[in-house]
Design an enzyme around this catalytic site. Structure first.
Site, PDB file in Angstrom:
ATOM      1  N   GLY A  12      37.914  16.358  19.376  1.00 35.85           N
ATOM      2  CA  GLY A  12      39.174  17.089  19.462  1.00 35.85           C
ATOM      3  C   GLY A  12      39.329  18.131  18.373  1.00 35.85           C
ATOM      4  O   GLY A  12      39.746  19.269  18.625  1.00 35.85           O
ATOM      5  N   ASN A 102      34.906  10.131  29.048  1.00 34.06           N
ATOM      6  CA  ASN A 102      33.701   9.645  29.706  1.00 34.06           C
ATOM      7  C   ASN A 102      34.087   8.792  30.909  1.00 34.06           C
ATOM      8  O   ASN A 102      35.215   8.316  31.020  1.00 34.06           O
ATOM      9  CB  ASN A 102      32.867   8.800  28.738  1.00 34.06           C
ATOM     10  CG  ASN A 102      32.199   9.626  27.666  1.00 34.06           C
ATOM     11  OD1 ASN A 102      31.749  10.737  27.920  1.00 34.06           O
ATOM     12  ND2 ASN A 102      32.132   9.101  26.454  1.00 34.06           N
ATOM     13  N   LYS A 204      26.653  12.519  33.771  1.00 40.35           N
ATOM     14  CA  LYS A 204      26.843  11.956  32.433  1.00 40.35           C
ATOM     15  C   LYS A 204      26.990  10.443  32.495  1.00 40.35           C
ATOM     16  O   LYS A 204      26.504   9.714  31.620  1.00 40.35           O
ATOM     17  CB  LYS A 204      28.055  12.583  31.753  1.00 40.35           C
ATOM     18  CG  LYS A 204      28.139  12.127  30.295  1.00 40.35           C
ATOM     19  CD  LYS A 204      29.119  12.903  29.469  1.00 40.35           C
ATOM     20  CE  LYS A 204      29.009  12.439  28.009  1.00 40.35           C
ATOM     21  NZ  LYS A 204      30.086  12.973  27.172  1.00 40.35           N
ATOM     22  N   ASN A 208      25.891   6.842  30.300  1.00 42.21           N
ATOM     23  CA  ASN A 208      26.928   6.023  29.683  1.00 42.21           C
ATOM     24  C   ASN A 208      27.010   4.625  30.276  1.00 42.21           C
ATOM     25  O   ASN A 208      27.229   3.643  29.558  1.00 42.21           O
ATOM     26  CB  ASN A 208      28.295   6.708  29.835  1.00 42.21           C
ATOM     27  CG  ASN A 208      28.462   7.938  28.971  1.00 42.21           C
ATOM     28  OD1 ASN A 208      29.160   8.872  29.350  1.00 42.21           O
ATOM     29  ND2 ASN A 208      27.843   7.962  27.805  1.00 42.21           N
ATOM     30  N   SER A 273      28.330   5.611  21.297  1.00 45.19           N
ATOM     31  CA  SER A 273      29.718   5.497  20.835  1.00 45.19           C
ATOM     32  C   SER A 273      30.229   4.071  21.002  1.00 45.19           C
ATOM     33  O   SER A 273      31.032   3.590  20.176  1.00 45.19           O
ATOM     34  CB  SER A 273      30.609   6.473  21.607  1.00 45.19           C
ATOM     35  OG  SER A 273      30.555   6.213  23.003  1.00 45.19           O
TER      36      SER A 273
END
Length: 328
Positions: A12, A102, A204, A208, A273
């Site tokens: 951000g 995500n 993506k 993930n 993450s």
């Protein structure tokens, strides 16, 4: 253009700094030492493309900002249902919500067309709790291909990638998307407007949905998961099942499993993450990555035995991390 970034963490703050360089009126909503550092020193960006500092207004009081043209959501998706007090003071009739998340977004079936049009994905929007706070009609989807991290409060290290693909849920190429894209590009980022953004979402998600939960379960880096034969086979199976679900919903992601794995292996000894959140005792963002796809598989009748198994095990892990976080 007036933009508020809600959840001005690494991604951000990076986006806010870039938009500030483009001349936008940017306001960062943050808290704690990170907020204090940005107020005192601005957002310091360390990047292979060149370091810079953006002196952007930062606050923990959205009411001080008032209505904006765009709210860029840098929050984790599991925070969306509770973000009403942060977002409401920023919204006017024409405000767009650019959701950089995500996984499967809460707006996925808004404007989708076909037999599932308007369907609620309970795993990511339980009882419509997210839609009540973030109306799907305001949503602009955003798939983030950039990697950043907070090197210190107020200091963003840009690791790689500058692409932020955006698109409307109804596949139109809207004025609001084009204007936001222009501002992002003026700030030095790539921001293509994609009519079929859902294909980007699935591309993506292939990584993930597999690497994130497996990394949390094994504590392994991207490279380690790719080089361990048995684990790599599990990841390949998870990706194949994910592609089958995407195709059952009319999406044809333009990437092969082999190419996706090769790209992951090149990343090297990177911790996902989800693994980083686990190590910090934070809630794990697995509902939008894994549980949602298992739910969609049930809707379309696609068998996903490996995804179901990993979802069950990782859900137990996630529950274990959520309890200490709630107590804190």
């Amino acid at each position: 253009m007036k933009v508020a970034v809600v959840g001005a963490g690494a991604i951000g703050a990076y986006v806010g700094a870039a938009l500030d360089r483009a001349g936008a009126d940017v306001h960062l909503i943050a808290r704690g030492p990170h907020l204090a550092a940005m107020r005192q020193h601005g957002v310091q960006v360390l990047s292979p493309r060149g370091d810079f500092t953006a002196h952007v207004h930062a606050t923990d009081r959205p009411s001080d900002v008032g209505p904006v043209d765009y709210v860029f959501l840098g929050l984790k998706a599991n925070s969306y249902a509770a973000c009403g007090p942060l977002v409401e003071p920023l919204v006017k009739e024409s405000t767009a919500l650019v959701a950089a998340q995500n996984g499967i977004p809460w707006w996925y079936f808004h404007g989708h067309g076909g037999p599932h049009d308007g369907r609620t994905v309970e795993s990511v929007d339980p009882g419509g709790s997210v839609s009540a706070v973030l109306p799907p009609g305001r949503a602009v989807g955003c798939v983030v291909y950039a990697a950043t991290e907070l090197a210190a409060p107020g200091v963003v290290r840009h690791l790689e990638g500058t692409r932020f693909s955006i698109g409307e849920p109804d596949r139109s190429v809207s004025r609001r998307c084009l204007d936001f894209s222009d501002a992002m590009r003026a700030g030095g980022l790539k921001c293509p407007v994609e009519a079929e953004l859902r294909e980007d979402i699935w591309i993506k998600l292939l990584g993930n949905i597999s690497f994130n939960p497996i990394s949390a379960l094994t504590r392994a880096t991207m490279r380690e998961m790719c080089l361990h034969r048995s684990t790599r086979e599990v990841i390949e199976t998870m990706m194949a099942e994910t592609l089958a679900v995407a195709r059952s919903l009319g999406c044809r992601p333009g990437i092969s499993i082999e190419r996706r794995l090769a790209g992951a292996e090149r990343v090297g000894d990177h911790r996902t993450s989800t693994l980083q959140d686990l190590e910090k005792g934070k809630p794990l963002e697995l509902d939008v990555l894994l549980a949602a796809v298992v739910e969609l598989a049930g809707v379309t009748g696609v068998p996903v035995p490996t995804l179901r198994t990993v979802a069950a095990i990782s859900d137990l892990l996630a529950r274990g991390t959520a309890a200490p976080a709630a107590a804190a």
